[in-house]
Design a protein around this motif. Structure first.
Motif: not given
Length: 319
Positions: A212-227
């Motif tokens: 699962s995405n380990p980063h806080p939602k709406a953080s740039l790292a969170w967006a990077a994980w999805i992309i």
């Protein structure tokens, strides 16, 4: 000889020495460097790369000046016999086991009067890898800017500006992929795009925490994980971190979807980040050969149209 061709005093050059240089007087650059004592020590942070994890390196520094002699095989006339340059050398005396020690010998047109000035040169050179990655995204493995069919300089300048904006977004994702810096996604992503990525995230959530995405939602790292997932990264700990081409592919996937949606639903808004990617693809061809959805590969167009129809049907059902 690039050192003798600076446009004016506003320009300076910085380059790493790969081959030894002959000096005025008959000696060699590396021989002169060896006669100078190290004057300072500092620990610097080395960013993560595909072939190297992030780490700290303790470096010894020395610097000085030398007059580089004009190469004997140059045919160009009017060049000086030599050019006076500053040099900076940093050496890592105690690298970790199994790690190649860092060793840079740099030449620059900048004047150096102190160790602080010399460390600034080292700091600038540290950005070289990111600069190379920027051009990698701009060229063959990314936007293929050199394949543009545009012939007029003003149009080509606009194309390069759009591609540079999109490439900068790709590198923002690369730099924040690990989540070490708590940057918000809004640095590169609009509110519309954050909502879109949140909807897409459910496609990649695994059954375990590690998937699962380990980063806080709406953080740039969170967006990077999805992309990165959209770009083909599997997300396993054993895999290499996603690089700029993976993020480029992920963004292009999103941009294709937004372009198709905007074509059939003009009232919708694609968002800032995807807009730059869409703009680039629409300008890569000449004015009579726009990269419109009708020109996309049939399989991609058909797949996106099916998804679009399903989305419209669900929206009408909710009403």
């Amino acid at each position: 000889m690039m050192w003798a061709h600076l446009p004016d005093q506003r320009f300076d050059l910085l380059s790493r020495v790969m081959h030894d240089h002959a000096l005025i007087g008959g000696s060699k650059l590396r021989d002169v460097v060896e006669t100078v004592r190290f004057c300072d020590t500092q620990t610097i942070e080395l960013r993560e790369r595909a072939d190297r994890p992030a780490r700290q390196a303790t470096l010894c520094l020395r610097f000085g000046q030398a007059t580089i002699r004009q190469p004997q095989n140059l045919r160009e006339e009017g060049l000086p016999d030599g050019v006076r340059l500053s040099w900076v050398e940093v050496v890592e005396p105690d690298a970790p086991d199994g790690v190649e020690p860092l060793h840079w010998l740099l030449l620059t047109t900048h004047a150096l009067s102190s160790a602080t000035d010399a460390w600034q040169i080292v700091a600038w050179y540290k950005q070289r890898w990111m600069i190379e990655q920027f051009f990698r995204v701009m060229k063959t493995q990314g936007f293929k800017i050199e394949d543009s069919q545009l012939q007029l300089a003003p149009r080509l300048e606009k194309l390069v500006a759009i591609a540079a904006k999109a490439a900068a977004i790709v590198l923002q994702l690369v730099q924040d992929r690990s989540g070490g810096d708590p940057h918000p996604a809004s640095l590169a992503v609009s509110p519309h795009e954050i909502n879109t990525l949140a909807a897409l995230e459910s496609r990649f959530k695994g059954k375990t925490k590690l998937q699962s995405n380990p980063h806080p939602k709406a953080s740039l790292a969170w967006a990077a994980w999805i992309i990165a997932k959209l770009g083909g990264w599997n997300g396993y700990a054993s895999s290499k971190p996603p690089g700029p081409i993976t993020f480029f592919n992920g963004l292009k996937y999103c941009a294709d979807g937004w372009a198709l949606r905007d074509r059939y639903m003009p009232q919708s808004f694609g968002g800032e980040m995807f807009h730059w990617i869409i703009c680039f693809w629409s300008r890569t061809k000449s004015s009579d050969q726009r990269a419109e959805p009708s020109r996309w590969p049939g399989s991609v167009r058909a797949r996106l149209q099916v998804r679009l129809r399903k989305g419209v049907s669900r929206a009408q059902h909710r009403r």
